[in-house]
Design an enzyme around this catalytic site. Structure first.
Site, PDB file in Angstrom:
ATOM      1  CD1 TRP A 230     -18.156  13.182  11.922  1.00 59.03           C
ATOM      2  CD2 TRP A 230     -18.670  11.598  10.431  1.00 59.03           C
ATOM      3  NE1 TRP A 230     -17.788  11.968  12.457  1.00 59.03           N
ATOM      4  CE2 TRP A 230     -18.096  10.977  11.556  1.00 59.03           C
ATOM      5  CE3 TRP A 230     -19.056  10.794   9.361  1.00 59.03           C
ATOM      6  CZ2 TRP A 230     -17.905   9.602  11.658  1.00 59.03           C
ATOM      7  CZ3 TRP A 230     -18.870   9.427   9.446  1.00 59.03           C
ATOM      8  CH2 TRP A 230     -18.297   8.841  10.594  1.00 59.03           C
TER       9      TRP A 230
ATOM     10  CD  GLU B  32      -5.445  -2.215   1.451  1.00 52.46           C
ATOM     11  OE1 GLU B  32      -5.634  -1.537   0.416  1.00 52.46           O
ATOM     12  OE2 GLU B  32      -4.909  -1.754   2.478  1.00 52.46           O
TER      13      GLU B  32
ATOM     14  CB  THR C  39      -0.890   0.039   1.254  1.00 55.64           C
ATOM     15  OG1 THR C  39      -0.022   0.010   2.393  1.00 55.64           O
ATOM     16  CG2 THR C  39      -1.819  -1.136   1.313  1.00 55.64           C
TER      17      THR C  39
ATOM     18  CE  LYS D  49     -14.028  11.833  13.740  1.00 58.74           C
ATOM     19  NZ  LYS D  49     -12.564  11.919  13.526  1.00 58.74           N
TER      20      LYS D  49
HETATM   21  P1  AMP Z   1      -4.595   2.814  -2.876  1.00 57.53           P
HETATM   22  O1  AMP Z   1      -4.540   1.567  -2.106  1.00 57.53           O
HETATM   23  O2  AMP Z   1      -3.301   3.578  -2.887  1.00 57.53           O
HETATM   24  O3  AMP Z   1      -5.101   2.601  -4.256  1.00 57.53           O
HETATM   25  O4  AMP Z   1      -5.624   3.786  -2.139  1.00 57.53           O
HETATM   26  C1  AMP Z   1      -6.956   3.400  -1.932  1.00 57.53           C
HETATM   27  C2  AMP Z   1      -7.746   4.561  -1.430  1.00 57.53           C
HETATM   28  O5  AMP Z   1      -7.867   5.566  -2.439  1.00 57.53           O
HETATM   29  C3  AMP Z   1      -9.181   4.233  -1.093  1.00 57.53           C
HETATM   30  O6  AMP Z   1      -9.287   3.623   0.159  1.00 57.53           O
HETATM   31  C4  AMP Z   1      -9.832   5.606  -1.158  1.00 57.53           C
HETATM   32  O7  AMP Z   1      -9.607   6.350   0.010  1.00 57.53           O
HETATM   33  C5  AMP Z   1      -9.095   6.266  -2.292  1.00 57.53           C
HETATM   34  N1  AMP Z   1      -9.891   6.176  -3.529  1.00 57.53           N
HETATM   35  C6  AMP Z   1      -9.762   5.296  -4.523  1.00 57.53           C
HETATM   36  N2  AMP Z   1     -10.652   5.542  -5.505  1.00 57.53           N
HETATM   37  C7  AMP Z   1     -11.392   6.596  -5.108  1.00 57.53           C
HETATM   38  C8  AMP Z   1     -12.489   7.325  -5.671  1.00 57.53           C
HETATM   39  N3  AMP Z   1     -13.003   7.049  -6.857  1.00 57.53           N
HETATM   40  N4  AMP Z   1     -12.999   8.344  -4.943  1.00 57.53           N
HETATM   41  C9  AMP Z   1     -12.490   8.664  -3.735  1.00 57.53           C
HETATM   42  N5  AMP Z   1     -11.466   8.026  -3.162  1.00 57.53           N
HETATM   43  C10 AMP Z   1     -10.911   7.001  -3.840  1.00 57.53           C
END
Ligand code: AMP
Length: 552
Positions: free
Chosen positions: A452, A335, A191, A447
């Site tokens: 929120w 994930e 990640t 918050k």
């Molecule tokens: P990563 O593992 O680096 O791909 O990050 C995943 C995270 O990116 C998710 O848990 C979201 O917080 C954010 N994310 C991915 N796609 C979107 C989307 N279309 N809109 C908003 N947040 C997103």
């Protein structure tokens, strides 16, 4: 009663064989920055992947489950590694070339990579790391770039350096591919680690196969061998959203930008190669929009674009609509392989009626079950109003991290529920017809006085203002309310900040009590290694008094 059906494992090997034969004439085009891009048919890619597997096993001694890392741009050689390494029973580990050196060292050591396949142009990045990577025995160098940075380490004798082309040249065109368990590891990604140390996710052959089938369904990306997809999302970021495996499976032609990721070469690539689809994060589409606004290019071949990784501002979607390019919002994470939702509106709607659906994160496919957990642990209704943390489960969703998470005091129960669902850390609502709208990351939600405020809603509203190029909103401590929003904005060239006007503009769509009092202009919003807003950095800049904050 058990079924009477055959139990044939779902493997990457099958994707490799099918793609290189049935779709042998489909093409992978890699941009070279010169007059002619490099073109390779799927048949050639498959043959070269076969030779690569042979070389890795016979010359480098790579055995089952051993990790072969890549430090590469998006290109045909990288695709060959994507197919060869899992199919031979080893694990492909894609390294994020934008991570700081300490994190890369941590990740390679945690995964215990034995081999690194690296693009020549990235050797200045790799070479200084090698003395800190005791498990790495071989470096395989592919493509252009000075090899000199490796001279110092080869002199020491611990690491052997190979040329990719020499390694695969003259090798047999066949390989006795092992019979693999579909649940075995095939590839791993860490990640991006905006909090604490990165965590490793190991995808299985089965998860990659099923995810590829989902990606190819009409409700997700729905591409066929008549399409060409421009894969801008890096191959080190959740396997380029699963596209290389998915497209190889059904013969979709691939256009790979290699290291030419700046708006100008991308615009040129699109105009000359005419892809029908593309995939990338919003930041990239922002940059490309600025480029084509200044120097117009024909983007109309690219009828559909999958956009995700962070929230897509509706204003960006509207701007691309005018260029004849439809951005389709998708949500996912490392994930989740990553395909979760895709925002295709229901059928039979007018363009105006489609709009409220298009700006959501989209609908879940059958393979991804979803639920919203409320603050008290109860599950919330899908009423479009009750906001909770999104939890998901399914056959291409992680159920654990690789080998614990190292030094960080990581508690698996924070990420996985007792009944095995992934806690995404994303907060949002789901409409009665199943459309997800994310309002925040759990850690970014503001918050204020027990209520929120969505930072994403404020950002989207700000980015719809004609003078605002980018905007990021974070929570900052407030004596009276606990937390309040701080709006940081990047203004388009030459504009002077008129915060009162911006605040009034926001009041058109945002409740009064949610409007920020604290404002700051910044030159750029800090971004993570995969192009997301890095709110941790903004909060730190604020705490350390580095921002010039105006109260309005
Ligand atoms: P990563 O593992 O680096 O791909 O990050 C995943 C995270 O990116 C998710 O848990 C979201 O917080 C954010 N994310 C991915 N796609 C979107 C989307 N279309 N809109 C908003 N947040 C997103």
């Amino acid at each position: 009663m058990l079924s009477t059906m055959q139990d044939v494992p779902l493997t990457v090997t099958r994707i490799l064989h099918h793609g290189m034969t049935i779709h042998g004439s489909s093409q992978v085009t890699t941009w070279t920055g010169g007059s002619e891009p490099e073109r390779r048919s799927f048949a050639e890619v498959g043959a070269r992947a076969t030779r690569l597997a042979g070389a890795l096993r016979d010359e480098l001694g790579v055995g089952a489950d051993e990790r072969v890392a890549t430090l590469m741009w998006n290109n045909a050689d990288h695709l060959e590694a994507y197919l060869a390494v899992p199919s031979m029973g080893a694990i492909l580990h894609t390294l994020n070339l934008r991570l700081p050196a300490e994190q890369l060292i941590w990740i390679v050591n945690h995964a215990a990579d034995r081999v690194v396949i690296a693009n020549g142009s990235l050797l200045p990045l790799l070479a200084p790391l090698l003395p800190h990577l005791p498990t790495v025995e071989h470096v395989v160098v592919s493509g252009p770039g000075d090899r000199a940075p490796l001279d110092a380490v080869t002199g020491q004798g611990r690491v052997r350096v190979h040329e990719y082309e020499e390694l695969i040249a003259g090798r047999p065109a066949t390989f006795d591919w092992p019979e693999l368990d579909e649940r075995a590891g095939a590839a791993m990604c860490y990640t991006s680690g905006t909090t604490g140390d990165p965590k490793g996710v190991v995808y299985s052959h089965r998860s990659i196969y099923l995810h590829s089938m989902q990606a190819n369904m009409g409700e997700s990306m729905g591409l066929t061998d008549r399409d060409t997809t421009l894969i801008v999302v890096p191959q080190f970021h959740v396997n380029a959203w699963g596209l290389p495996h998915a497209t190889f499976m059904v013969g979709v032609n691939m256009l790979m930008p290699d290291r030419f990721l700046q708006p100008a070469p991308l615009a040129e690539m699109i105009e000359t190669e005419r892809p029908t689809h593309a995939a990338a994060v919003p930041t990239l589409w922002q940059g490309l929009l600025a480029e084509v606004t200044e120097r117009p290019r024909d983007l109309t071949s690219m009828a559909r674009v999958t956009i995700g990784g962070s929230a897509c501002p509706p204003a960006l979607m509207a701007a691309y609509d005018k260029l004849g390019v439809r951005l389709c919002h998708a949500w996912g994470m490392t994930e989740t392989s990553p395909l979760g939702t895709t925002s295709n509106p229901p059928s039979g709607l007018t363009a105006d009626e489609e709009w409220p659906y298009r700006i959501t994160q989209g609908r879940f496919p059958a393979g991804v079950e979803a639920r919203l957990a409320g603050p008290g642990g109860d599950f919330l209704p899908w009423d479009g109003e009750s906001a909770g943390e999104l939890e998901v489960r399914g056959p291409w969703i992680a159920g654990a991290y690789y080998g614990g998470a190292g030094a960080e005091p990581f508690r698996p129960e924070d990420r996985f529920s007792p009944d095995g669902w992934l806690r995404t850390g994303d907060v949002g609502v789901i409409s009665p017809d199943g459309y997800l709208t994310l309002t925040d990351r759990a850690k970014d939600v503001i918050k204020s006085g027990g209520e929120w405020i969505s930072s994403v809603a404020l950002e989207n509203a700000l980015m719809a203002h004609p003078e605002v190029a980018e905007a990021a909103v974070v929570a900052v401590p407030d004596e009276k309310w606990g937390e309040r929003p701080l709006a940081t904005v990047v203004l388009k060239d030459g504009a002077a900040p008129d915060y009162a006007a911006l605040k009034e503009f926001l009041a058109g769509s945002i409740a009064k009590w949610q409007l920020p009092e604290r404002w700051a202009v910044v030159r750029a919003v800090p971004k993570t290694s995969v192009g997301k807003f890095d709110k941790k950095v903004i909060r730190k800049q604020y705490a350390e008094g580095e921002l010039e904050v105006t109260l309005v």
